[in-house]
Motif scaffolding. Structure first.
Motif, PDB file in Angstrom:
ATOM      1  N   ASN A 338     -50.747  -7.409 -57.709  1.00 45.29           N
ATOM      2  CA  ASN A 338     -50.199  -7.187 -56.378  1.00 45.29           C
ATOM      3  C   ASN A 338     -48.905  -6.378 -56.427  1.00 45.29           C
ATOM      4  N   GLY A 339     -48.230  -6.293 -55.298  1.00 44.47           N
ATOM      5  CA  GLY A 339     -47.007  -5.496 -55.216  1.00 44.47           C
ATOM      6  C   GLY A 339     -45.737  -6.294 -55.354  1.00 44.47           C
ATOM      7  N   GLN A 340     -45.844  -7.559 -55.787  1.00 43.46           N
ATOM      8  CA  GLN A 340     -44.657  -8.397 -55.956  1.00 43.46           C
ATOM      9  C   GLN A 340     -43.921  -8.033 -57.246  1.00 43.46           C
ATOM     10  N   PRO A 341     -42.621  -8.259 -57.313  1.00 46.86           N
ATOM     11  CA  PRO A 341     -41.858  -7.894 -58.517  1.00 46.86           C
ATOM     12  C   PRO A 341     -42.323  -8.628 -59.756  1.00 46.86           C
ATOM     13  N   GLY A 342     -42.172  -7.993 -60.908  1.00 50.54           N
ATOM     14  CA  GLY A 342     -42.567  -8.586 -62.175  1.00 50.54           C
ATOM     15  C   GLY A 342     -44.072  -8.699 -62.286  1.00 50.54           C
ATOM     16  N   LEU A 343     -44.539  -9.851 -62.732  1.00 50.66           N
ATOM     17  CA  LEU A 343     -45.982 -10.064 -62.827  1.00 50.66           C
ATOM     18  C   LEU A 343     -46.626 -10.254 -61.465  1.00 50.66           C
ATOM     19  N   GLY A 344     -45.869 -10.756 -60.518  1.00 52.70           N
ATOM     20  CA  GLY A 344     -46.462 -11.061 -59.223  1.00 52.70           C
ATOM     21  C   GLY A 344     -47.261 -12.351 -59.235  1.00 52.70           C
ATOM     22  N   ILE A 345     -46.832 -13.297 -60.080  1.00 57.81           N
ATOM     23  CA  ILE A 345     -47.518 -14.583 -60.139  1.00 57.81           C
ATOM     24  C   ILE A 345     -46.661 -15.658 -59.475  1.00 57.81           C
ATOM     25  N   ALA A 346     -47.322 -16.778 -59.113  1.00 61.92           N
ATOM     26  CA  ALA A 346     -46.605 -17.892 -58.510  1.00 61.92           C
ATOM     27  C   ALA A 346     -47.296 -19.182 -58.895  1.00 61.92           C
ATOM     28  N   PRO A 347     -46.548 -20.263 -59.145  1.00 61.20           N
ATOM     29  CA  PRO A 347     -47.181 -21.539 -59.462  1.00 61.20           C
ATOM     30  C   PRO A 347     -48.031 -22.038 -58.306  1.00 61.20           C
ATOM     31  N   VAL A 348     -49.147 -22.660 -58.637  1.00 60.28           N
ATOM     32  CA  VAL A 348     -49.989 -23.267 -57.610  1.00 60.28           C
ATOM     33  C   VAL A 348     -49.294 -24.520 -57.089  1.00 60.28           C
TER      34      VAL A 348
END
Length: 349
Positions: A338-348
């Motif tokens: 995605n276009g989010q900064p860094g990896l663009g990951i988030a904890p569930v």
């Protein structure tokens, strides 16, 4: 910088069988690097390849050594960090977790996703394969039907062969699966080193007649010296996986293969993965990306480099019951960061 980690046991929805055995779960280590009120995330996945096996205990030991050796530095001091990691010589999975976390931190620091930081074009990302493990013909057909049902837009299928029961079992399984293939499906084969040279020659010809795209790791690592002879007889491109960990492994084998499979846990992270891509391309070789029992975190990390790969197999997170992160998403069969900064990951949550 502060470095911490935790272990999470990931459970597969469907156990995966390859030539070396069956796996239904994995105890992965998840790393956090914190500095300047920014947190970068990384992942270390255990894997088994003969004498280069990396267990959770091995990874924990390496992470503890890394924390002791580099915590005094800032995440921007990458040159001295890399030199320190070379001296510590941790296992590759632990180094991958640290390296990915540092890149995630940097992307967040500058406010850019990594693919954009590196100037890459997401529209060049091809379809990612989903994997059908070694099984009975009926079991393999059931697995591919489940994949098609869960992800109707998928366009690439990797089939694991190299059955301990021999190539007759491989042929029976593949023949059954042919009835399930759709006209647009891209089919590849991974034997995980499960064939002898004679078997690999036979199967390469047999599979080429059935429109397979390429053949991955047909021979065991101990038979690297036979890759040249196989290449001369194979109508299919030969990619190596277990035979290639880092860029240093490419040059000795470059004349005997057609491409390499890059995995974060083998390479030691995105930094070495980029080096491997450029080395392979300079040698005129194809590039593919693969995974072990990785979550969305690690597969999203490698997806950042996917515009530079010819073939992709980043599907392990799609077969998890308890995926701890969200990140890259499937779009028309392509795993898109995605276009989010860094990896663009988030904890569930």
């Amino acid at each position: 910088m502060e470095i911490t980690y935790q272990s999470i046991t990931l459970h597969k929805t469907v156990p995966l069988t390859i030539s070396r055995g069956t796996r239904s779960q994995s105890n992965n280590l998840f790393v956090q690097i914190a500095a300047d009120n920014i947190i970068g995330h990384g992942e270390a996945t255990p894997f088994s390849i003969g004498d280069r096996t990396q267990t959770p205990d091995t990874i924990v030991e390496s992470l503890d050594q890394i924390i002791e050796g580099i915590s005094v530095y800032h995440p921007l001091e990458r040159q001295i960090i890399e030199e320190s990691l070379d001296q510590i010589a941790p296992c590759s999975a632990a180094r991958a977790a640290i390296d990915v976390a540092l890149w995630d931190w940097l992307g967040k620091k500058v406010g850019l996703p990594l693919w954009q930081l590196w100037g890459l074009d997401r529209q060049r990302i091809g379809p990612t394969a989903v994997t059908v493990g070694i099984n009975t013909p009926e079991g393999a057909c059931d697995r591919i039907r489940r994949w098609h049902g869960d992800y109707p837009d998928l366009r690439s299928i990797k089939i694991k062969l190299g059955s301990p029961k021999g190539i007759a079992a491989d042929q029976a399984m593949f023949a059954a699966l042919q009835t399930e293939f759709r006209p647009h499906d891209k089919i590849s084969i991974d034997a995980n080193g499960g064939w002898t040279l004679a078997e690999a020659k036979t199967m390469a010809t047999w599979l080429a007649e059935r429109n397979v795209t390429y053949l991955e790791q047909p021979l065991p690592v101990s038979a690297n010296h036979q890759l040249g002879e196989l290449k001369q007889h194979s109508p299919l491109p030969i990619f190596i996986d277990e035979s290639c960990f880092t860029s240093r492994d490419i040059l000795p084998l470059k004349q005997h293969i057609d491409g390499i499979n890059i995995k974060l846990m083998k390479s030691g992270g995105l930094t070495e993965a980029r080096r491997m891509i450029h080395t392979a391309r300079a040698c005129g070789l194809g590039v593919m990306f693969g995974c072990y029992s990785d979550s969305t975190l690690a597969n999203t990390a490698l997806a950042q480099l996917s515009p530079l790969a010819h073939h992709l197999d980043l599907d392990s997170h799609l077969n998890l019951k308890n995926n701890p992160f969200t990140g890259a998403q499937l779009e028309l069969g392509r795993l898109m960061p995605n276009g989010q900064p860094g990896l663009g990951i988030a904890p569930v949550a």
